[in-house]
Design an enzyme around this catalytic site. Sequence first.
Site, mmCIF file in Angstrom:
data_model
loop_
_atom_site.group_PDB
_atom_site.id
_atom_site.type_symbol
_atom_site.label_atom_id
_atom_site.label_comp_id
_atom_site.label_asym_id
_atom_site.label_seq_id
_atom_site.Cartn_x
_atom_site.Cartn_y
_atom_site.Cartn_z
ATOM 1 N N PRO A 135 3.502 0.163 0.128
ATOM 2 C CA PRO A 135 4.247 -1.016 0.539
ATOM 3 C C PRO A 135 4.226 -2.129 -0.478
ATOM 4 C CG PRO A 135 2.089 -0.921 1.601
ATOM 5 C CD PRO A 135 2.092 -0.005 0.445
ATOM 6 N N GLU A 136 5.381 -2.639 -0.799
ATOM 7 C CA GLU A 136 5.490 -3.870 -1.576
ATOM 8 C C GLU A 136 6.030 -4.943 -0.633
ATOM 9 O OE1 GLU A 136 7.258 -3.326 -5.460
ATOM 10 O OE2 GLU A 136 6.994 -1.177 -5.348
ATOM 11 N N HIS B 131 -5.798 10.044 10.410
ATOM 12 C CA HIS B 131 -6.463 8.983 9.631
ATOM 13 C C HIS B 131 -6.313 7.612 10.276
ATOM 14 C CE1 HIS B 131 -7.089 11.903 6.430
ATOM 15 N NE2 HIS B 131 -5.820 12.208 6.516
ATOM 16 N N ARG C 290 -5.598 7.323 2.298
ATOM 17 C CA ARG C 290 -6.354 7.102 1.056
ATOM 18 C C ARG C 290 -7.409 6.003 1.182
ATOM 19 N NH1 ARG C 290 -2.229 7.219 -4.006
ATOM 20 N NH2 ARG C 290 -4.139 7.161 -5.213
ATOM 21 N N ARG D 44 2.310 -15.541 -25.201
ATOM 22 C CA ARG D 44 1.579 -14.385 -24.649
ATOM 23 C C ARG D 44 2.276 -13.087 -25.029
ATOM 24 N NH1 ARG D 44 0.367 -15.360 -18.464
ATOM 25 N NH2 ARG D 44 -0.784 -13.421 -18.793
#
Length: 273
Positions: free
Chosen positions: A2-3, A92, A111, A154
């Site tokens: 998920p983002e 899970h 996970r 940078r």
Amino acid sequence: MPELPEVETVRRGLAPLLVGRRVTGIDVRDGRLRRPVTRRGLGPLRGARVLAVRRRSKYLLVDTDAGRTLLLHLGMTGHLRVDDAGRPEAPHTHVVFRLDDGRELRFSDPRRFGMVELIPNDRLEQHPRLAGLGPEPLEASLTGALLHAATRGRRKPVKNLLMDTRTIAGIGNIYACEALYRAGLHPRRRVGRVDAAGWDRLVEALRAVLNEALGAGGTTRRDFLNAEGEPGYFAVSLRVYDRKGKACRRCGTLIRRIVQAGRSTFFCPGCQR
DNA sequence: AAATGAACCTGTTTGC
DNA sequence: TGCAAACAGGTTCATT
């Protein structure tokens, strides 16, 4: 999994099911998540009423009237699902919050990269996971000018900057790749060498792709599901992500895959400079 | 200081 | 076919 668009999709699904409900009990089946979860640690949630469900970056915050906020993160494979008690559980399933309407909020995560933590409200803003997060990309506080100013001199690749939540909150691998494609920027371009117009284009592209993904209910590649267990439909709209070797829809050049900071990056060598 | 790589886990896909 | 390696939407710690 998920983002930002996926977490926001989950938030929108959870809010009407949770707000106003009271938590009647908590079961911790397997507390071995990124940080250990214990029934004792979540105990103060018993009897609490849910006031709101918010999102910050990829975190979900469940505000309660117990003076504490439940902080949730889905990691790569986490799911949050509200279902009737007694219905079969997903594999899970590690933590279950029983509700006063006969339903349950269930957290599952194969996970175990996810996070479930109860935080006193007076320490919420200083919490190490939330303090130091960059601006939300869909809010006005993120501007091209801000990024331009922050990156002078940078050398970090622009793709890696997009995924750094201290700079911009909530962007992960898929939407970093997609935003760079839409902005015509090469993922390896050093941030110090992106000009002001480039940053403006990138912010605009980011907002466009995030909003489109939100409208489609997020991206389901493998296993993303919303709070009702339904997938999102943005995968068909991805222009570079997971399209290695396929033709760019705009110029026909074959999409390439490279690795940056250990993550796959997909881009079009023809369109992105 | 800033950037990269490894580690945390399990499940699925890819390649020999 | 079978097995091992590679890979997966994220974050964080250690190392250059």
